[in-house]
Design a protein around this motif. Sequence first.
Motif, PDB file in Angstrom:
ATOM      1  N   LYS A  15       0.865  -1.452   0.189  1.00 55.32           N
ATOM      2  CA  LYS A  15      -0.207   0.085  -0.212  1.00 55.32           C
ATOM      3  C   LYS A  15       0.800   1.580   0.013  1.00 55.32           C
ATOM      4  CE  LYS A  15      -4.578   1.987   2.120  1.00 55.32           C
ATOM      5  NZ  LYS A  15      -4.799   2.072   3.135  1.00 55.32           N
ATOM      6  N   TYR A  16       1.676   1.225   0.844  1.00 57.48           N
ATOM      7  CA  TYR A  16       2.657   2.692   0.523  1.00 57.48           C
ATOM      8  C   TYR A  16       3.916   1.927   0.520  1.00 57.48           C
ATOM      9  CZ  TYR A  16      -0.331   3.728   4.155  1.00 57.48           C
ATOM     10  OH  TYR A  16      -2.090   4.217   4.898  1.00 57.48           O
ATOM     11  N   GLN A  17       4.391   2.385  -0.759  1.00 54.81           N
ATOM     12  CA  GLN A  17       5.421   1.637  -1.626  1.00 54.81           C
ATOM     13  C   GLN A  17       6.752   2.909  -1.824  1.00 54.81           C
ATOM     14  OE1 GLN A  17       4.777  -0.858  -4.928  1.00 54.81           O
ATOM     15  NE2 GLN A  17       6.595  -1.371  -4.882  1.00 54.81           N
ATOM     16  N   ASN A  18       8.032   3.063  -1.762  1.00 57.55           N
ATOM     17  CA  ASN A  18       8.399   3.866  -1.968  1.00 57.55           C
ATOM     18  C   ASN A  18       8.680   5.294  -1.416  1.00 57.55           C
ATOM     19  OD1 ASN A  18       9.872   2.348  -3.713  1.00 57.55           O
ATOM     20  ND2 ASN A  18       8.542   2.301  -5.235  1.00 57.55           N
ATOM     21  N   ILE A  19       7.764   5.833  -0.457  1.00 60.04           N
ATOM     22  CA  ILE A  19       7.880   6.839  -0.052  1.00 60.04           C
ATOM     23  C   ILE A  19       8.825   6.634   0.976  1.00 60.04           C
ATOM     24  CG2 ILE A  19       5.525   6.795  -0.837  1.00 60.04           C
ATOM     25  CD1 ILE A  19       4.342   6.532   2.067  1.00 60.04           C
ATOM     26  N   LEU A  20       8.964   8.234   2.064  1.00 58.44           N
ATOM     27  CA  LEU A  20       9.436   8.573   3.117  1.00 58.44           C
ATOM     28  C   LEU A  20       9.572   8.283   4.078  1.00 58.44           C
ATOM     29  CD1 LEU A  20      11.330  11.295   1.578  1.00 58.44           C
ATOM     30  CD2 LEU A  20      12.073   9.420   1.602  1.00 58.44           C
ATOM     31  N   GLU A  21       9.405   8.412   5.309  1.00 58.56           N
ATOM     32  CA  GLU A  21       9.080   8.184   6.511  1.00 58.56           C
ATOM     33  C   GLU A  21       7.991   8.834   6.816  1.00 58.56           C
ATOM     34  OE1 GLU A  21      10.691   8.414  11.368  1.00 58.56           O
ATOM     35  OE2 GLU A  21      11.777   7.079  10.071  1.00 58.56           O
ATOM     36  N   GLU A  22       8.506  10.333   6.753  1.00 58.42           N
ATOM     37  CA  GLU A  22       7.070  11.485   6.804  1.00 58.42           C
ATOM     38  C   GLU A  22       5.668  11.653   5.576  1.00 58.42           C
ATOM     39  OE1 GLU A  22       7.340  14.297   9.050  1.00 58.42           O
ATOM     40  OE2 GLU A  22       8.993  13.071  10.347  1.00 58.42           O
ATOM     41  N   GLU A  23       6.506  10.803   4.666  1.00 51.75           N
ATOM     42  CA  GLU A  23       5.328  10.719   4.439  1.00 51.75           C
ATOM     43  C   GLU A  23       4.223   9.918   4.840  1.00 51.75           C
ATOM     44  OE1 GLU A  23       4.081  10.774  -0.656  1.00 51.75           O
ATOM     45  OE2 GLU A  23       5.929  10.566  -0.015  1.00 51.75           O
ATOM     46  N   LEU A  24       5.104   8.755   4.836  1.00 52.08           N
ATOM     47  CA  LEU A  24       4.269   7.919   5.765  1.00 52.08           C
ATOM     48  C   LEU A  24       3.300   7.900   6.926  1.00 52.08           C
ATOM     49  CD1 LEU A  24       4.019   4.285   5.769  1.00 52.08           C
ATOM     50  CD2 LEU A  24       6.138   3.675   6.873  1.00 52.08           C
ATOM     51  N   LYS A  25       3.745   8.882   7.576  1.00 55.94           N
ATOM     52  CA  LYS A  25       3.485   9.184   8.831  1.00 55.94           C
ATOM     53  C   LYS A  25       2.041   9.885   8.652  1.00 55.94           C
ATOM     54  CE  LYS A  25       7.116  10.617  10.754  1.00 55.94           C
ATOM     55  NZ  LYS A  25       7.471  11.547  12.066  1.00 55.94           N
ATOM     56  N   ASN A  26       2.016  10.546   8.073  1.00 53.51           N
ATOM     57  CA  ASN A  26       1.241  11.636   7.396  1.00 53.51           C
ATOM     58  C   ASN A  26      -0.509  10.607   6.933  1.00 53.51           C
ATOM     59  OD1 ASN A  26       2.270  14.416   8.237  1.00 53.51           O
ATOM     60  ND2 ASN A  26       3.467  14.265   6.198  1.00 53.51           N
ATOM     61  N   LYS A  27       0.523   9.880   5.934  1.00 49.45           N
ATOM     62  CA  LYS A  27      -0.750   8.342   5.552  1.00 49.45           C
ATOM     63  C   LYS A  27      -1.551   7.430   6.073  1.00 49.45           C
ATOM     64  CE  LYS A  27       0.731   9.300   0.382  1.00 49.45           C
ATOM     65  NZ  LYS A  27       0.093   9.414  -0.623  1.00 49.45           N
ATOM     66  N   VAL A  28      -0.445   7.391   6.460  1.00 50.71           N
ATOM     67  CA  VAL A  28      -1.423   6.397   8.267  1.00 50.71           C
ATOM     68  C   VAL A  28      -2.518   7.128   8.344  1.00 50.71           C
ATOM     69  CG1 VAL A  28      -0.474   4.932   9.472  1.00 50.71           C
ATOM     70  CG2 VAL A  28       0.861   5.013   7.720  1.00 50.71           C
ATOM     71  N   GLY A  29      -1.685   7.978   9.388  1.00 49.17           N
ATOM     72  CA  GLY A  29      -2.765   8.777   9.859  1.00 49.17           C
ATOM     73  C   GLY A  29      -3.849   9.565   9.435  1.00 49.17           C
ATOM     74  N   HIS A  30      -3.337  10.094   8.460  1.00 45.51           N
ATOM     75  CA  HIS A  30      -5.158  10.527   7.143  1.00 45.51           C
ATOM     76  C   HIS A  30      -5.682   8.554   7.018  1.00 45.51           C
ATOM     77  CE1 HIS A  30      -7.495  10.520   3.699  1.00 45.51           C
ATOM     78  NE2 HIS A  30      -7.071  11.931   4.024  1.00 45.51           N
ATOM     79  N   ASP A  31      -5.055   7.958   6.504  1.00 48.45           N
ATOM     80  CA  ASP A  31      -5.511   7.075   6.217  1.00 48.45           C
ATOM     81  C   ASP A  31      -6.485   6.167   7.087  1.00 48.45           C
ATOM     82  OD1 ASP A  31      -5.127   7.407   3.501  1.00 48.45           O
ATOM     83  OD2 ASP A  31      -3.482   5.594   3.577  1.00 48.45           O
TER      84      ASP A  31
END
Length: 244
Positions: free
Chosen positions: A2-18
């Motif tokens: 689901k979260y491929q090839n993204i940086l840690e900060e973007e990962l945190k933002n996406k997990v928080g949003h989703d």
Amino acid sequence: MKYQNILEEELKNKVGHDYFAAYNHTDIIERIDFAVAHPETFFGQKHYFLWAEAKRANFDIYKALAQLVLTIGKARTFERLLPPNYLGVFNSQLIAFIPYWEVQDIFTQNDFNWSVTPSDHNTAEFEQVYNRVKNILERNAYHFRFGTDDKELHTFIKENFVIGKTSTNKIQITKNNFITIYNKWLQIVKPTIQFTRWEEAKKDQILDADFYLADLLSSEKPFSKRKSESSARKQQISYGSLQR
């Protein structure tokens, strides 16, 4: 993935949003990567459900969780803030949780060297914490794969990230957090006690702190014993100096 090839900060933002859009997931607490709290404050304080470590790609979740425990213990974060229901970790593939109370005894070990660097995976302290969190995660189904287990993950969050959910949130009270928890008790619990003669009670050397200590002691006793002691206590008060 689901979260491929993204940086840690973007990962945190996406997990928080989703997954945590209904909560406050933007707080930054010292060196803790990710925190989830109730969207409202209570008497000026936040109720945290989760403190988590975030790692990109498929970083070892056991190592990441051990690093989080060492980070919290080294900074003594739990002495300034009431700890959350859960500690957690996530990478680009999955998220995992452990109840905070299952590791809180580590924070009060007298012989534990908290000067070690949390990211140093070669210390005896890291190995001890790593083995503990690995054992907890392996015997409890508190881990979910993003995408594949989304339904189960949303259900877990909905059922456990709730104010008053105490079955997995047993906070250990120590000399360092005693005052913090006492102040929270004054704000939240004391107003619910059906007793209004606090000033008169002080004259007989009965303080609100006595009620607080009684709460702490009674919470460690079986209900039947607490019930009988409560009845006896009520009888004492009925015929005691407060009724004069």
